[in-house]
Design an enzyme around this catalytic site. Structure first.
Site, PDB file in Angstrom:
ATOM      1  N   LYS A 116     -19.868 -14.378  -0.912  1.00  0.00           N
ATOM      2  CA  LYS A 116     -21.106 -13.602  -0.767  1.00  0.00           C
ATOM      3  C   LYS A 116     -21.779 -13.294  -2.093  1.00  0.00           C
ATOM      4  O   LYS A 116     -21.296 -12.474  -2.872  1.00  0.00           O
ATOM      5  CB  LYS A 116     -20.826 -12.289  -0.025  1.00  0.00           C
ATOM      6  CG  LYS A 116     -20.567 -12.519   1.459  1.00  0.00           C
ATOM      7  CD  LYS A 116     -20.717 -11.261   2.246  1.00  0.00           C
ATOM      8  CE  LYS A 116     -22.190 -11.029   2.606  1.00  0.00           C
ATOM      9  NZ  LYS A 116     -22.396  -9.761   3.309  1.00  0.00           N
ATOM     10  N   GLY A 167     -13.742  -3.299  -1.075  1.00  0.00           N
ATOM     11  CA  GLY A 167     -15.087  -2.706  -1.102  1.00  0.00           C
ATOM     12  C   GLY A 167     -15.211  -1.637  -2.177  1.00  0.00           C
ATOM     13  O   GLY A 167     -16.213  -1.569  -2.890  1.00  0.00           O
ATOM     14  N   GLY A 206      -8.629  -7.582  -2.570  1.00  0.00           N
ATOM     15  CA  GLY A 206      -8.874  -8.486  -1.445  1.00  0.00           C
ATOM     16  C   GLY A 206      -8.374  -9.892  -1.687  1.00  0.00           C
ATOM     17  O   GLY A 206      -7.202 -10.108  -1.985  1.00  0.00           O
ATOM     18  N   ARG A 253       0.830  -1.217   0.000  1.00  0.00           N
ATOM     19  CA  ARG A 253       0.000   0.000   0.000  1.00  0.00           C
ATOM     20  C   ARG A 253       0.860   1.261   0.000  1.00  0.00           C
ATOM     21  O   ARG A 253       0.491   2.260  -0.615  1.00  0.00           O
ATOM     22  CB  ARG A 253      -0.938  -0.003   1.194  1.00  0.00           C
ATOM     23  CG  ARG A 253      -2.038  -1.011   0.989  1.00  0.00           C
ATOM     24  CD  ARG A 253      -3.193  -0.774   1.917  1.00  0.00           C
ATOM     25  NE  ARG A 253      -4.320  -1.557   1.472  1.00  0.00           N
ATOM     26  CZ  ARG A 253      -5.244  -2.066   2.277  1.00  0.00           C
ATOM     27  NH1 ARG A 253      -5.180  -1.850   3.563  1.00  0.00           N
ATOM     28  NH2 ARG A 253      -6.241  -2.761   1.782  1.00  0.00           N
TER      29      ARG A 253
HETATM   30  P1  AMP Z   1     -15.629 -12.838  -1.014  1.00  0.00           P
HETATM   31  O1  AMP Z   1     -15.156 -11.839  -0.014  1.00  0.00           O
HETATM   32  O2  AMP Z   1     -17.119 -12.877  -1.171  1.00  0.00           O
HETATM   33  O3  AMP Z   1     -14.896 -12.706  -2.351  1.00  0.00           O
HETATM   34  O4  AMP Z   1     -15.248 -14.272  -0.417  1.00  0.00           O
HETATM   35  C1  AMP Z   1     -13.937 -14.756  -0.297  1.00  0.00           C
HETATM   36  C2  AMP Z   1     -13.959 -15.998   0.555  1.00  0.00           C
HETATM   37  O5  AMP Z   1     -14.785 -16.961  -0.054  1.00  0.00           O
HETATM   38  C3  AMP Z   1     -12.628 -16.676   0.724  1.00  0.00           C
HETATM   39  O6  AMP Z   1     -12.183 -16.490   2.033  1.00  0.00           O
HETATM   40  C4  AMP Z   1     -12.895 -18.154   0.425  1.00  0.00           C
HETATM   41  O7  AMP Z   1     -12.368 -19.022   1.405  1.00  0.00           O
HETATM   42  C5  AMP Z   1     -14.402 -18.216   0.443  1.00  0.00           C
HETATM   43  N1  AMP Z   1     -14.912 -19.294  -0.412  1.00  0.00           N
HETATM   44  C6  AMP Z   1     -14.644 -19.517  -1.694  1.00  0.00           C
HETATM   45  N2  AMP Z   1     -15.257 -20.634  -2.139  1.00  0.00           N
HETATM   46  C7  AMP Z   1     -15.935 -21.144  -1.098  1.00  0.00           C
HETATM   47  C8  AMP Z   1     -16.753 -22.285  -0.921  1.00  0.00           C
HETATM   48  N3  AMP Z   1     -16.983 -23.157  -1.919  1.00  0.00           N
HETATM   49  N4  AMP Z   1     -17.303 -22.505   0.289  1.00  0.00           N
HETATM   50  C9  AMP Z   1     -17.053 -21.643   1.306  1.00  0.00           C
HETATM   51  N5  AMP Z   1     -16.296 -20.537   1.206  1.00  0.00           N
HETATM   52  C10 AMP Z   1     -15.737 -20.294   0.023  1.00  0.00           C
END
Ligand code: AMP
Length: 410
Positions: free
Chosen positions: A211, A387, A364, A50
């Site tokens: 999410k 974000g 992220g 950063r």
């Molecule tokens: P996001 O912030 O929505 O991009 O989510 C990222 C997180 O999603 C990471 O920490 C991953 O470990 C989790 N993730 C990815 N695939 C899966 C899955 N099949 N089941 C549970 N968590 C997941």
């Protein structure tokens, strides 16, 4: 860094001042940077990305002969002075990176800070203490913003990672000063907006992560431009359940099932190809060393959860990725933080890196995944904001960008 295809020039999409539009020679320039770096138990900085990301703007201001006042938040001190969140270690690291003295102020406002600013010469660099030692920063207190603004002649925002927050140092100061974007902010917009709004086709979007709610807005925003959508990671199972299939204990956002079904049908109705995993790696827990199996996606047993895409999906997705000219990737394909479930994400990282395309990776987790896969140098652009990058990809205007001075107005 590969540069096969250039994004749309910034002048076509950006109507705000950028730092080069300001005459900063001999002037005091307040630069809001994102120095929210990780600190270990000994207050050392294990990753200074950063700080490095802001160097082009800082060096430009120094070279132009400005008096450079830098300001950032660090962690969550909750409006109180807390030495664990001091920017002092950042001042030291910055000094080393710039190879130049960095004056460190004990606060971000007040008479002591004003005294230090009044003694600055052209080309000097002053770093203010953590903005979040004051509760007014997050509350966007007007007097606090005015006190910060009073330190300088111009305001520059180069803190993309904080540009989605309506805080005093982001939206408050620009009310009082002519304000411009720094080079990092400009670059983020150039790629996340310019390249995505006018993509060289075929345009493939790869979405994953945990999410669904966070990714639906992106899908909706790009639905009139994207050619193919790949959905992997945890979010895939909400889509698969929406199609009426059993997904065992896999991650599902029940309140998003209807929305997921709607968006998939909408994309299909306008001819957008929509790819979901055809197989997956399943287990009953995420404990390292746990028993895992590879099964077709439509055969996930009860009590088991899908934690990564399987090898057939990785091959299928890689074929889709291969002939893309623009690729946007946001969200890992599985729980890549755990070795057993990281192969799918790393396979996709390699395919994205190998593609002859303009490749953009959302911030992220995906940023971490391409670094761990060892392919970060082969990605055209990796966003520095989680974000903030999602909001921009959703087509929303970021408060920190909206607050900057319009070129036409002055
Ligand atoms: P996001 O912030 O929505 O991009 O989510 C990222 C997180 O999603 C990471 O920490 C991953 O470990 C989790 N993730 C990815 N695939 C899966 C899955 N099949 N089941 C549970 N968590 C997941």
């Amino acid at each position: 860094m590969k540069k096969n295809i250039d994004p749309v020039p910034i002048k076509d999409i950006f109507h705000k001042f950028i730092i080069e539009d300001l005459d900063i020679k001999g002037k005091k320039v307040f630069i809001r940077v994102d120095f929210n770096v990780p600190l270990d138990d000994n207050l050392q900085i294990p990753d200074d990305t950063r700080i490095r990301s802001a160097l082009p703007t800082i060096n430009y201001a120094i070279d132009e002969g400005a008096k450079v006042i830098l300001s950032s938040h660090l962690g969550r001190p909750k409006g109180k002075v807390d030495p664990r969140f001091s920017l002092a270690p950042v001042a030291k690291r910055l000094q080393r990176l710039l190879n130049k003295k960095v004056i460190f102020a004990p606060d971000c406002i007040g008479s002591q800070v004003e005294g230090l600013v009044s003694k600055m010469n052209a080309g000097d660099v002053l770093l203010l203490e953590n903005l979040r030692y004051h509760p007014e920063e997050e509350k966007n207190g007007e007097e606090f913003a005015r006190a910060l603004a009073n330190l300088a002649d111009f305001y520059v925002n180069d803190a993309f990672g904080a540009a989605h927050r309506a805080h005093a140092s982001i939206v408050g100061i620009p009310k009082f000063l002519t304000s411009a974007a720094g080079f990092l902010l400009k670059k983020e917009i150039e790629y996340l907006k310019g390249a995505i709004d006018n993509p060289v086709k075929p345009f493939v979007a790869i979405l994953g992560g945990a999410k669904v709610s966070g990714k639906i807005g992106v899908l909706e925003n790009i639905s009139d431009r994207v050619d193919k959508v790949i959905v992997g990671g945890g979010i895939a199972y909400t889509f698969i359940k929406a199609m009426g299939y059993e997904v065992g204990n896999s991650l599902v956002e029940d309140d998003m099932i209807e929305t997921a079904q709607k968006i998939r049908k909408k994309l299909k109705s306008v001819g957008i190809k929509f790819y979901l995993p055809v197989d997956c790696v399943i287990a009953q827990s995420t404990e390292p060393g746990t028993v895992k199996k590879i099964v077709p996606t439509l055969e996930i047993p009860k009590e088991w959860k899908a934690l990564d895409i399987g090898p057939a999906s990785a091959r299928l997705f890689s074929e889709v990725i291969e002939d893309a000219k623009t690729i946007l990737w946001n969200g890992p394909m599985g729980v890549f933080e755990i070795d057993e479930f990281s192969r799918g994400t790393f396979a996709i990282a390699r395919s994205v890196a190998d593609a002859y395309a303009l490749t953009i990776v959302g911030g992220g987790d995906t940023d971490l995944a391409v670094h761990r896969a060892g392919v970060s140098d082969a990605i055209t652009f990796i966003s520095t904001g989680g974000g903030a990058s999602l909001q921009l990809l959703e087509g929303k205007e970021l408060p920190g960008i909206a607050a900057l001075t319009n070129k036409e107005v002055t």
